[in-house]
Design a protein around this motif. Structure first.
Motif, short mmCIF file in Angstrom:
data_model
loop_
_atom_site.label_atom_id
_atom_site.label_comp_id
_atom_site.label_asym_id
_atom_site.label_seq_id
_atom_site.Cartn_x
_atom_site.Cartn_y
_atom_site.Cartn_z
N CYS A 28 41.55 28.87 41.83
CA CYS A 28 42.01 28.71 43.21
C CYS A 28 41.02 29.40 44.15
CB CYS A 28 43.39 29.34 43.37
SG CYS A 28 44.66 28.52 42.42
N PRO A 29 41.00 29.01 45.41
CA PRO A 29 40.14 29.71 46.38
C PRO A 29 40.51 31.19 46.46
CG PRO A 29 41.01 27.69 47.32
CD PRO A 29 41.72 27.90 46.02
N GLN A 30 39.54 31.99 46.81
CA GLN A 30 39.71 33.43 47.02
C GLN A 30 40.00 34.19 45.74
OE1 GLN A 30 38.95 34.60 50.12
NE2 GLN A 30 38.56 32.47 50.60
N THR A 31 39.62 33.67 44.57
CA THR A 31 39.74 34.42 43.33
C THR A 31 38.39 35.02 42.99
OG1 THR A 31 39.36 32.45 41.98
CG2 THR A 31 41.65 33.04 42.45
N ASP A 32 38.41 36.16 42.32
CA ASP A 32 37.14 36.86 42.09
C ASP A 32 37.28 37.89 40.98
OD1 ASP A 32 34.50 37.56 42.49
OD2 ASP A 32 34.78 38.18 44.57
N ILE A 33 36.16 38.31 40.46
CA ILE A 33 36.04 39.50 39.62
C ILE A 33 34.93 40.31 40.26
CG2 ILE A 33 35.43 40.42 37.35
CD1 ILE A 33 36.51 37.80 36.17
N TRP A 34 35.30 41.40 40.87
CA TRP A 34 34.35 42.17 41.65
C TRP A 34 34.89 43.58 41.84
CZ3 TRP A 34 34.62 44.33 46.65
CH2 TRP A 34 33.39 44.68 47.21
N GLU A 35 33.99 44.54 41.82
CA GLU A 35 34.41 45.92 42.01
C GLU A 35 33.34 46.70 42.75
OE1 GLU A 35 36.12 49.71 39.48
OE2 GLU A 35 35.83 47.80 38.51
N ALA A 45 40.58 36.24 39.02
CA ALA A 45 40.02 34.95 38.61
C ALA A 45 40.67 34.50 37.30
CB ALA A 45 38.51 35.07 38.42
N PRO A 46 40.73 33.19 37.06
CA PRO A 46 41.28 32.71 35.80
C PRO A 46 40.32 33.00 34.65
CG PRO A 46 40.48 30.88 37.10
CD PRO A 46 40.35 32.10 37.95
N ILE A 47 40.86 33.50 33.54
CA ILE A 47 40.02 33.92 32.41
C ILE A 47 40.66 33.45 31.12
CG2 ILE A 47 39.06 35.89 31.17
CD1 ILE A 47 39.37 37.47 33.79
N LEU A 48 39.88 32.87 30.25
CA LEU A 48 40.26 32.58 28.87
C LEU A 48 39.45 33.55 28.03
CD1 LEU A 48 41.85 30.68 27.00
CD2 LEU A 48 39.82 29.22 26.93
N TYR A 49 40.12 34.37 27.22
CA TYR A 49 39.38 35.45 26.57
C TYR A 49 39.90 35.77 25.18
CZ TYR A 49 43.29 38.64 27.52
OH TYR A 49 44.50 39.25 27.54
N GLN A 69 30.65 24.28 46.20
CA GLN A 69 30.33 23.89 47.56
C GLN A 69 30.31 25.07 48.53
OE1 GLN A 69 33.14 20.87 48.63
NE2 GLN A 69 32.34 19.41 47.15
N ASP A 70 31.00 26.15 48.19
CA ASP A 70 31.12 27.26 49.11
C ASP A 70 30.17 28.39 48.73
OD1 ASP A 70 33.22 25.99 50.49
OD2 ASP A 70 34.65 26.69 49.00
N THR A 71 29.78 29.18 49.72
CA THR A 71 28.96 30.35 49.47
C THR A 71 29.68 31.26 48.48
OG1 THR A 71 28.12 30.21 51.71
CG2 THR A 71 27.80 32.31 50.58
N TYR A 72 28.97 31.75 47.52
CA TYR A 72 29.48 32.66 46.48
C TYR A 72 30.37 31.98 45.45
CZ TYR A 72 27.73 36.08 49.81
OH TYR A 72 26.95 36.78 50.68
#
Length: 88
Positions: A28-35, A45-49, A69-72
C-alpha cells in the motif's frame, strides 16, 4: 526447514513447498522500512520472511520488477540480524 511467515500482508503465507518461483506482494502507499535513531522508525511494509540462526543462512537472491512511478518507490531483499543480547 524454515517455514514462511508474513508480516503486514493480508493473506496467509505459503507453505514451504507451495512458494512459486514467481509471486507478487502488493504494498500500500506510505509503507516503508526505515529508521533514523533515536525516535524515527517505520516498519510497516509487507514482508514474506523466514527466521533462522545465522549459521543456517547460506545465500539469498531476489529478482524484482515493478511499476515504480513515485519518488522513493522501491522493493527488494532485507536481511535483519538481531544481536545476541536481543537488542533491536
Amino acid at each position: 526447514m524454515c517455514l514462511w511467515k508474513a508480516f503486514n500482508i493480508d493473506t496467509d503465507p505459503p507453505a514451504a513447498s507451495e512458494i512459486p518461483r514467481k509471486f507478487s506482494i502488493r504494498a500500500c502507499p506510505q509503507t516503508d522500512i526505515w529508521e533514523s535513531p533515536p525516535s524515527n522508525r517505520a516498519f510497516n511494509a509487507p514482508i514474506l520472511y523466514q527466521s533462522m540462526q545465522l549459521v543456517e543462512f547460506k545465500r539469498a537472491r531476489v529478482t524484482l520488477a515493478g511499476d515504480f512511478q513515485d519518488t522513493y518507490s522501491q522493493g527488494g531483499l532485507i536481511i535483519i540480524i538481531h544481536p545476541r543480547n536481543g537488542d533491536t
